[in-house]
Design a protein around this motif. Structure first.
Motif, short mmCIF file in Angstrom:
data_model
loop_
_atom_site.label_atom_id
_atom_site.label_comp_id
_atom_site.label_asym_id
_atom_site.label_seq_id
_atom_site.Cartn_x
_atom_site.Cartn_y
_atom_site.Cartn_z
N GLU A 1 -0.03 -8.15 5.13
CA GLU A 1 -1.16 -7.73 4.28
C GLU A 1 -1.08 -8.41 2.91
OE1 GLU A 1 -1.28 -3.11 4.99
OE2 GLU A 1 -2.75 -3.65 3.46
N VAL A 2 -2.26 -8.71 2.29
CA VAL A 2 -2.30 -9.11 0.89
C VAL A 2 -2.42 -7.84 0.07
CG1 VAL A 2 -3.63 -10.26 -0.91
CG2 VAL A 2 -3.31 -11.36 1.32
N ILE A 3 -1.52 -7.65 -0.89
CA ILE A 3 -1.51 -6.44 -1.71
C ILE A 3 -2.39 -6.65 -2.93
CG2 ILE A 3 -0.05 -4.90 -3.09
CD1 ILE A 3 0.24 -4.69 0.03
N ASP A 4 -3.18 -5.64 -3.27
CA ASP A 4 -4.00 -5.67 -4.48
C ASP A 4 -3.36 -4.69 -5.47
OD1 ASP A 4 -7.43 -5.99 -5.23
OD2 ASP A 4 -5.96 -4.94 -6.46
N ALA A 5 -2.86 -5.22 -6.61
CA ALA A 5 -2.11 -4.40 -7.56
C ALA A 5 -2.98 -3.33 -8.20
CB ALA A 5 -1.49 -5.28 -8.66
N LEU B 1 6.23 4.25 -3.26
CA LEU B 1 4.98 3.48 -3.18
C LEU B 1 5.29 1.98 -3.17
CD1 LEU B 1 1.94 3.07 -3.20
CD2 LEU B 1 1.92 3.56 -5.65
N VAL B 2 6.17 1.52 -4.06
CA VAL B 2 6.50 0.08 -4.10
C VAL B 2 7.19 -0.34 -2.79
CG1 VAL B 2 7.81 -1.72 -5.29
CG2 VAL B 2 6.57 0.00 -6.62
N ASP B 3 8.06 0.52 -2.25
CA ASP B 3 8.69 0.23 -0.95
C ASP B 3 7.61 0.02 0.12
OD1 ASP B 3 11.57 2.45 -1.35
OD2 ASP B 3 11.28 0.33 -1.88
N ARG B 4 6.62 0.92 0.15
CA ARG B 4 5.56 0.83 1.18
C ARG B 4 4.75 -0.44 1.00
NH1 ARG B 4 4.87 6.17 -0.24
NH2 ARG B 4 2.82 5.84 -1.20
N PRO C 1 -5.39 -9.25 -6.58
CA PRO C 1 -4.55 -9.61 -5.42
C PRO C 1 -3.28 -10.29 -5.90
CG PRO C 1 -6.81 -10.43 -5.14
CD PRO C 1 -6.68 -9.97 -6.57
N VAL C 2 -2.11 -9.86 -5.38
CA VAL C 2 -0.82 -10.40 -5.83
C VAL C 2 0.10 -10.69 -4.64
CG1 VAL C 2 -0.82 -9.22 -8.07
CG2 VAL C 2 0.12 -8.06 -6.05
N ARG C 3 1.09 -11.54 -4.93
CA ARG C 3 2.22 -11.69 -4.01
C ARG C 3 3.42 -11.10 -4.74
NH1 ARG C 3 1.82 -16.61 -3.55
NH2 ARG C 3 0.33 -16.61 -1.81
N LEU C 4 4.03 -10.08 -4.15
CA LEU C 4 5.20 -9.43 -4.77
C LEU C 4 6.44 -10.09 -4.16
CD1 LEU C 4 3.98 -5.70 -4.46
CD2 LEU C 4 3.80 -7.20 -6.46
N ILE C 5 7.10 -10.95 -4.93
CA ILE C 5 8.27 -11.66 -4.39
C ILE C 5 9.44 -10.68 -4.37
CG2 ILE C 5 9.76 -13.70 -4.65
CD1 ILE C 5 6.75 -14.31 -4.28
N PRO C 6 9.95 -10.33 -3.19
CA PRO C 6 11.04 -9.33 -3.12
C PRO C 6 12.28 -9.82 -3.87
CG PRO C 6 10.12 -9.75 -0.93
CD PRO C 6 9.57 -10.81 -1.84
N ALA C 7 12.92 -8.85 -4.55
CA ALA C 7 14.14 -9.18 -5.33
C ALA C 7 15.26 -9.63 -4.38
CB ALA C 7 14.58 -7.93 -6.09
N ALA D 1 6.64 -3.36 2.40
CA ALA D 1 6.62 -3.32 3.87
C ALA D 1 5.28 -3.81 4.40
CB ALA D 1 6.90 -1.90 4.35
N ARG D 2 4.18 -3.35 3.76
CA ARG D 2 2.83 -3.80 4.18
C ARG D 2 2.68 -5.31 3.99
NH1 ARG D 2 -1.04 0.10 0.90
NH2 ARG D 2 -2.54 -1.57 1.38
N GLN D 3 3.22 -5.82 2.88
CA GLN D 3 3.13 -7.26 2.61
C GLN D 3 3.94 -8.03 3.66
OE1 GLN D 3 3.32 -9.42 -1.52
NE2 GLN D 3 5.41 -9.18 -0.76
N ALA D 4 5.14 -7.52 4.01
CA ALA D 4 5.99 -8.19 5.01
C ALA D 4 5.29 -8.21 6.37
CB ALA D 4 7.33 -7.47 5.12
N ALA D 5 4.39 -7.21 6.58
CA ALA D 5 3.65 -7.15 7.85
C ALA D 5 2.40 -8.01 7.79
CB ALA D 5 3.29 -5.70 8.15
#
Ligand code: HEM
Ligand SMILES: O=C(O)c1ccc(C2CC2)cc1
Length: 397
Positions: free
Chosen positions: A131-135, A119-122, A391-397, A125-129
Motif C-alpha cells: 500500500e502507499v501510505i498517506d501521512a 498505529l505506526v506499526d500498522r 502520500p509518503v514512503r516510510l523508510i523502515p529504521a 505493515a500495510r506499506q510492506a504489503a
C-alpha cells in the motif's frame, strides 16, 4: 495615520502561500488597515502579543472571527470560553483547565503512547504489503480522532463528523465566502451529531466530557452550560491537532537533516513539534474587537473595531526570531504565538504537545526517513493551515 495593505487574507492565493503578504504587513508597521474587509491587522510579534494580553481592550465576547456579534448573529451559539470575557470566561476556563491539566497528561500518556506506536506499526505493515501510505489520511487524521474522542468519552461510530465540524468551525471565523458556504452545507446533520455527543448520556462516565457534568454537579457551572463546554472540546480538540501533527510531519519530510537529528535523539520530539507550530502555525489568525476608542502603537482605533491578529506572521517575525524562515528543531521557540497568549491562551496545549511528541517519537523509533511521493495537497481553510493529503514512503529504521 494607519498604513493601508491591499491584500485579501482569505483568498486561495493568500491561504496557499501567505508568507510574502505576512512580510509586507510586518514591514508596513505594527498595526495596518486591510480595506478588503475593513479591519485593523497586526502581523508583528510585538503587536499580536499586545492585543492578546490586553483582554479588557481587545475582547472576545463579540466573536474571535471576522463577524462582529454586536452587529450580526453568531454562526452558532457562542462558546462559553472562547467567545466570552471575564467574569463568565473565568469559571469556564477554570473547569476546562483542571480537566486538561499536566496531571491528566500523566494519566493518559501510556494509552496515547500505545495508540501512536501501534498505529505506526500498522502503517509499516500495510506499506510492506504494497500500500502507499498517506501521512494525512492514514496518520495525522487517524491518531487524534482515536485518542482525544476516546479520552472525552465519545463513542467510536461516525467520528469523521468531528473533522467535518472542525473544518466548518474554522471556516466560520472567516468571511461568509464560498469556502464557508460549501462547508456549511453539512452544518445541519453534523451539528446535530455534535450536540447529541455533548449530552451526558452519550459520554463515557469518567471521561473528559463527563468530568464537565461532574463540575456542574459540584455547582462550579450550571447543567445548561455543561453541553456547550463539551462542544468546546469537540470543536477545538481534533482539527487543530490533526493539522498540527500533519504540518510537523511535512516539515520533517522537507528537512531530512532535521529528521535525522530527531532519530538520533528522541528527546527532540517535543521541541520539533513546537518548532513546527511556530514555523507553520496551525491556527493562522484570530480576531478581537475593541471595547472602547483606543490607540495601539500610535494607531487610533474606534470602539467596536475588529482587529485581525496574524499568529503565523508573528511566528516568523525577524524582530523576534533569528533566521525565522529556517525550520530548526534545536531552536527552542519559547514565546511563539501558535497557542495564542494571555487569558485565552490554548487551554488544551498540554494535550496537543503530548499528541505531537508521541507521534513524532513513534515515527523516529521506526522510520529512518519520511519521503514525499509527489506534492502534498493543501486543504484551504479560512483559519487553519491544513493538509488534504501527503502520500509518503516510510523508510523502515
Ligand atoms: C496543535 C493544536 C492546537 C492549536 C494550534 C491550538 C491553538 C489555540 C489558540 C491559538 C487558541 C487561542 C484562541 C484565542 O485567543 O481566541 C486556543 C484556545 C483554545 N484551545 Fe487550543 N489549540 C490546539 C489544540 C487544542 C486542544 C487539543 C484542545 C482541547 C480541547 C484545545 C482547546 C482550546 C480551547 C477550549 C480554547 C479556548 C481557550 C479560552 O478562550 O480561554 N486546543 N487554541
Ligand atoms: O470553545 C470553542 O468552541 C473553541 C473553538 C475553536 C477553538 C480554536 C482555537 C482552537 C477554541 C475553542
Amino acid at each position: 495615520d494607519v498604513p493601508v495593505v491591499d491584500i485579501d487574507p482569505f483568498s486561495d492565493a493568500f491561504l496557499s502561500d501567505p508568507y510574502d503578504a505576512h512580510r509586507q504587513m510586518r514591514e508596513a508597521g505594527p498595526v495596518v488597515w486591510i480595506p478588503a474587509y475593513g479591519v485593523y491587522a497586526c502581523a508583528r510579534h510585538e503587536s499580536v502579543h499586545a492585543v492578546f494580553n490586553d483582554h479588557a481592550t481587545y475582547i472576545s465576547g463579540a466573536g474571535v472571527g471576522l463577524a462582529n456579534f454586536n452587529k450580526e448573529a453568531p454562526f452558532r451559539p457562542k462558546s462559553l470560553i472562547l467567545e466570552a470575557d471575564p467574569p463568565s470566561h473565568t469559571k469556564a476556563r477554570a473547569v476546562l483547565a483542571r480537566i486538561l491539566s499536566p496531571k491528566t497528561v500523566v494519566q493518559v500518556r501510556a494509552t496515547f503512547t500505545d495508540e501512536a506506536e501501534s498505529l505506526v506499526d500498522r502503517l509499516l505493515a500495510r506499506q510492506a504489503a504494497g500500500e502507499v501510505i498517506d501521512a494525512v489520511k492514514d496518520l495525522s487524521e487517524v491518531y487524534p480522532l482515536k485518542v482525544f474522542p476516546d479520552a472525552v468519552g465519545v463513542g467510536e461510530a461516525d467520528r469523521e463528523n468531528l473533522l467535518l465540524y472542525g473544518n466548518m468551525i474554522f471556516n466560520a471565523f472567516g468571511p461568509r465566502n464560498e469556502r464557508l458556504q460549501k462547508s456549511a452545507e453539512l452544518v445541519q446533520p453534523v451539528t446535530a451529531w455534535i450536540m447529541a455527543h455533548c449530552q451526558r448520556e452519550n459520554l463515557r462516565p469518567g471521561g473528559f466530557g463527563d468530568l464537565i457534568y461532574q463540575a456542574a454537579d459540584a455547582g462550579e457551572i450550571t447543567h445548561e452550560e455543561a453541553p456547550l463546554l463539551v462542544r468546546s472540546f469537540l470543536s477545538a480538540g481534533v482539527d487543530t491537532t490533526v493539522n498540527g501533527i500533519g504540518n510537523a510531519i511535512l516539515c520533517l519530510a522537507n528537512h531530512p537533516e532535521q529528521y535525522d537529528s530527531l532519530c538520533a535523539d528522541h528527546t527532540l520530539a517535543r521541541p520539533a513539534f513546537e518548532e513546527a507550530l511556530r514555523f507553520e502555525s496551525t491556527v493562522q489568525t484570530f480576531f478581537r474587537t475593541t471595547s472602547k476608542d483606543t490607540a495601539l502603537f500610535g494607531v487610533q482605533m474606534p470602539k467596536d473595531s475588529k482587529v485581525m491578529t496574524f499568529l503565523a506572521a508573528a511566528n516568523r517575525d525577524e524582530r523576534q526570531w533569528p533566521d525565522p524562515d529556517r525550520f530548526d528543531i534545536q531552536r527552542r521557540p519559547a514565546g511563539h504565538m501558535a497557542f495564542g497568549s494571555g487569558i485565552h491562551g490554548c487551554v488544551g496545549q498540554v494535550i496537543a504537545r503530548l499528541e505531537g511528541e508521541l507521534v513524532l517519537t513513534a515515527l523516529a523509533k521506526r522510520v529512518s526517513r519520511i519521503e514525499l511521493i509527489g506534492a502534498p495537497q493543501r486543504r484551504l481553510n479560512n483559519t487553519l493551515r491544513a493538509l488534504g493529503s501527503m502520500p509518503v514512503r516510510l523508510i523502515p529504521a
